[in-house]
Write a protein that holds these residues in place. Structure first.
Motif, short mmCIF file in Angstrom:
data_model
loop_
_atom_site.label_atom_id
_atom_site.label_comp_id
_atom_site.label_asym_id
_atom_site.label_seq_id
_atom_site.Cartn_x
_atom_site.Cartn_y
_atom_site.Cartn_z
N GLU A 244 28.12 44.64 47.46
CA GLU A 244 27.46 43.34 47.30
C GLU A 244 28.03 42.58 46.10
OE1 GLU A 244 23.77 45.33 46.88
OE2 GLU A 244 24.29 46.28 48.77
N LYS A 245 28.53 43.36 45.11
CA LYS A 245 29.07 42.72 43.90
C LYS A 245 30.39 43.38 43.54
CE LYS A 245 24.78 41.27 41.76
NZ LYS A 245 23.70 41.77 40.96
N GLY A 246 31.31 43.46 44.51
CA GLY A 246 32.61 44.08 44.26
C GLY A 246 33.31 43.38 43.09
N LYS A 247 33.85 44.18 42.17
CA LYS A 247 34.45 43.61 40.96
C LYS A 247 35.97 43.75 40.99
CE LYS A 247 32.45 46.32 37.97
NZ LYS A 247 31.92 46.86 36.70
N GLY A 248 36.65 42.68 40.59
CA GLY A 248 38.09 42.73 40.43
C GLY A 248 38.42 42.71 38.94
N ARG A 249 39.70 42.71 38.62
CA ARG A 249 40.12 42.61 37.22
C ARG A 249 39.79 41.22 36.69
NH1 ARG A 249 45.38 42.24 36.84
NH2 ARG A 249 45.40 42.54 34.60
N THR B 230 35.72 38.52 41.36
CA THR B 230 34.98 39.31 42.35
C THR B 230 35.99 39.89 43.33
OG1 THR B 230 34.67 37.36 43.69
CG2 THR B 230 32.87 37.93 42.24
N TRP B 231 35.58 40.98 43.97
CA TRP B 231 36.46 41.61 44.97
C TRP B 231 35.77 41.48 46.32
CZ3 TRP B 231 41.36 42.99 44.87
CH2 TRP B 231 41.86 43.80 45.89
N PHE B 232 36.41 40.75 47.22
CA PHE B 232 35.84 40.48 48.54
C PHE B 232 35.66 41.81 49.28
CE2 PHE B 232 36.78 38.86 53.01
CZ PHE B 232 35.53 38.29 53.18
N LEU C 8 37.92 55.37 38.17
CA LEU C 8 39.06 54.69 38.81
C LEU C 8 38.54 54.06 40.09
CD1 LEU C 8 41.99 57.29 38.78
CD2 LEU C 8 41.70 55.27 37.33
N GLY C 9 38.56 52.75 40.16
CA GLY C 9 38.06 52.07 41.36
C GLY C 9 39.22 51.51 42.16
N ILE C 10 39.24 51.82 43.44
CA ILE C 10 40.36 51.39 44.29
C ILE C 10 39.81 50.61 45.49
CG2 ILE C 10 42.33 52.17 45.70
CD1 ILE C 10 42.52 54.63 43.91
N PHE D 186 36.32 52.43 46.92
CA PHE D 186 35.85 53.71 46.40
C PHE D 186 36.22 53.87 44.93
CE2 PHE D 186 39.94 55.99 46.47
CZ PHE D 186 40.67 55.23 47.39
N SER D 187 35.46 54.76 44.27
CA SER D 187 35.67 55.01 42.84
C SER D 187 35.59 56.51 42.61
CB SER D 187 34.60 54.32 42.00
OG SER D 187 34.58 52.94 42.31
N VAL D 188 36.43 56.98 41.69
CA VAL D 188 36.47 58.41 41.38
C VAL D 188 36.12 58.58 39.90
CG1 VAL D 188 37.94 60.46 41.27
CG2 VAL D 188 38.22 58.83 43.15
C1 BTN Z 1 41.82 43.89 41.14
O1 BTN Z 1 41.34 42.84 40.68
O2 BTN Z 1 42.96 43.90 41.62
C2 BTN Z 1 41.04 45.16 41.11
C3 BTN Z 1 40.20 45.32 42.34
C4 BTN Z 1 39.40 46.63 42.39
C5 BTN Z 1 38.46 46.67 43.54
C6 BTN Z 1 37.79 48.00 43.68
S1 BTN Z 1 36.88 48.16 45.18
C7 BTN Z 1 36.19 49.64 44.62
C8 BTN Z 1 35.87 49.46 43.16
N1 BTN Z 1 34.57 48.86 43.00
C9 BTN Z 1 34.65 47.63 42.48
O3 BTN Z 1 33.67 46.88 42.25
N2 BTN Z 1 35.92 47.31 42.23
C10 BTN Z 1 36.81 48.39 42.59
#
Ligand code: BTN
Length: 332
Positions: free
Chosen positions: A114-119, A123-125, A204-206, A134-136
């Motif tokens: 719902e709130k995916g985060k990017g750098r 926001t991360w769609f 680590l979020g991917i 996923f995150s480890v």
């Molecule tokens: C970027 O901006 O390039 C980084 C994007 C990272 C997205 C992943 S999705 C799984 C994890 N959870 C998040 O909210 N972000 C990272």
């Protein structure tokens, strides 16, 4: 229970009788039939024969906890799987689990965020049913100054996983954008809790655009993004891709724990689409232009300025102008 029916059907090469399934699950045959009907509604193709029982013909790409567990066989990464159909951000959740003392290797994965985060606060769609988020959680014993190696490791593991699973050549744009034909297919967001001299834990979020249709993207980013399906013209099984990326992560993480940094850096260099190019790096307060010469052990980008001086850039956004007239390969 429907998940278990799928497991039985998947593990059997042929029909499996309704009677056997009902015995294994301790439910009536009518109960089995009811669950088969609901699985069909979710997109599974299950053949039903009155004399032979049930046979699985096709599975849609649905992420389920059981299937993820079966695909994740590492003894560190993914030793515990926490799956959400939907959550805020797998990174936020993994940070919470880190704070609560969960062990190293926990995998937090969601079908949608719902709130995916990017750098850089973006926001991360994160739509459902198509991508991987996923995150480890890691608790490395090395010093915080080596933490950037973990981000490089995640990028290398993602590119190798994509190559082995989908047969596509992806590359890494510094610091950790995953590109195919110069378009972004994935990203990595690393977060850390540490003291001056000790890492408490790292997340680590991917995120990987797997079966995303580009039409579903906002028009502003449609021209700069891609997905594996867009590139291969085939649907990719998300669980299998996840398993491959996690196996690569496990391999490189074990190498780092044995202090084998150079092979990882070499792999990163080989996968980089940044090194050897003229670049402009936008940092918080300025733009640095020059040739991207190398990556330092702490993850900094080494840029040679037109004056010949070297600058090390810790964080920023790289642009690689098209039609490079001065391109050379670094001597590594
Ligand atoms: C970027 O901006 O390039 C980084 C994007 C990272 C997205 C992943 S999705 C799984 C994890 N959870 C998040 O909210 N972000 C990272």
């Amino acid at each position: 229970m429907s998940g278990q029916i799928i497991e039985f059907l998947r593990n059997s090469d042929d029909f499996i009788s309704g009677e056997e399934i009902s015995r294994l699950l301790g439910i009536t045959r009518a109960g089995v039939w009811k669950r088969v009907k609901s699985l069909r509604q979710k997109g599974y193709l299950i053949e039903a024969s009155p004399s032979k029982g049930y046979r699985l013909l096709y599975s849609p790409d649905i992420l389920t906890e059981n299937e993820i567990r079966a695909a994740v066989k590492g003894n560190i990464i993914g030793r515990e799987v926490i799956f959400f159909e939907s959550t805020t951000s797998t990174n936020d959740r993994a940070m919470e689990f880190g704070q609560k003392g969960y062990p190293e290797g926990v995998l937090v994965i969601a079908d949608t965020q719902e709130k995916g985060k990017g750098r850089l606060g973006r926001t991360w769609f994160s739509p459902s049913g198509v991508n991987l988020y996923f995150s480890v959680l890691l608790r490395p014993t090395f010093s915080p100054k080596d933490a950037a190696l973990l981000t490089l490791m995640a990028a290398v593991a993602t590119v190798s996983g994509i190559k082995k699973n989908a047969g596509l050549d992806a590359s890494i744009k510094w610091p950790n954008d995953i590109l195919i034909r110069d378009k972004k297919v994935g990203g990595i967001l690393t977060e850390m809790k540490s003291d001056m001299d000790r890492i408490n834990f790292v997340v680590l979020g991917i995120g990987i655009n797997v079966n995303l249709r580009l039409g579903s993207l906002h028009k502003n980013i449609r021209s700069i993004a891609t997905s594996l399906k867009q590139e291969t013209r085939k649907s990719i099984n998300r669980t299998e891709l996840l398993g491959q990326v996690l196996r690569e992560l496990e391999y490189w993480y074990k190498a780092l724990l044995r202090d084998r940094k150079e092979p990882l850096l070499d792999e990163w260099r080989a996968m980089s689409s940044t090194l050897g190019n003229k670049v402009s790096v936008r940092t918080k307060d300025r733009v640095i232009s020059g040739i991207a010469e190398d990556i330092a052990k702490d993850g900094e980008l080494i840029v040679r300025l037109p004056s010949g001086l070297i600058e090390k850039v810790y964080a920023g956004e790289v642009t690689i102008p098209k039609n490079q007239n001065a391109k050379f390969k670094t001597q590594n």
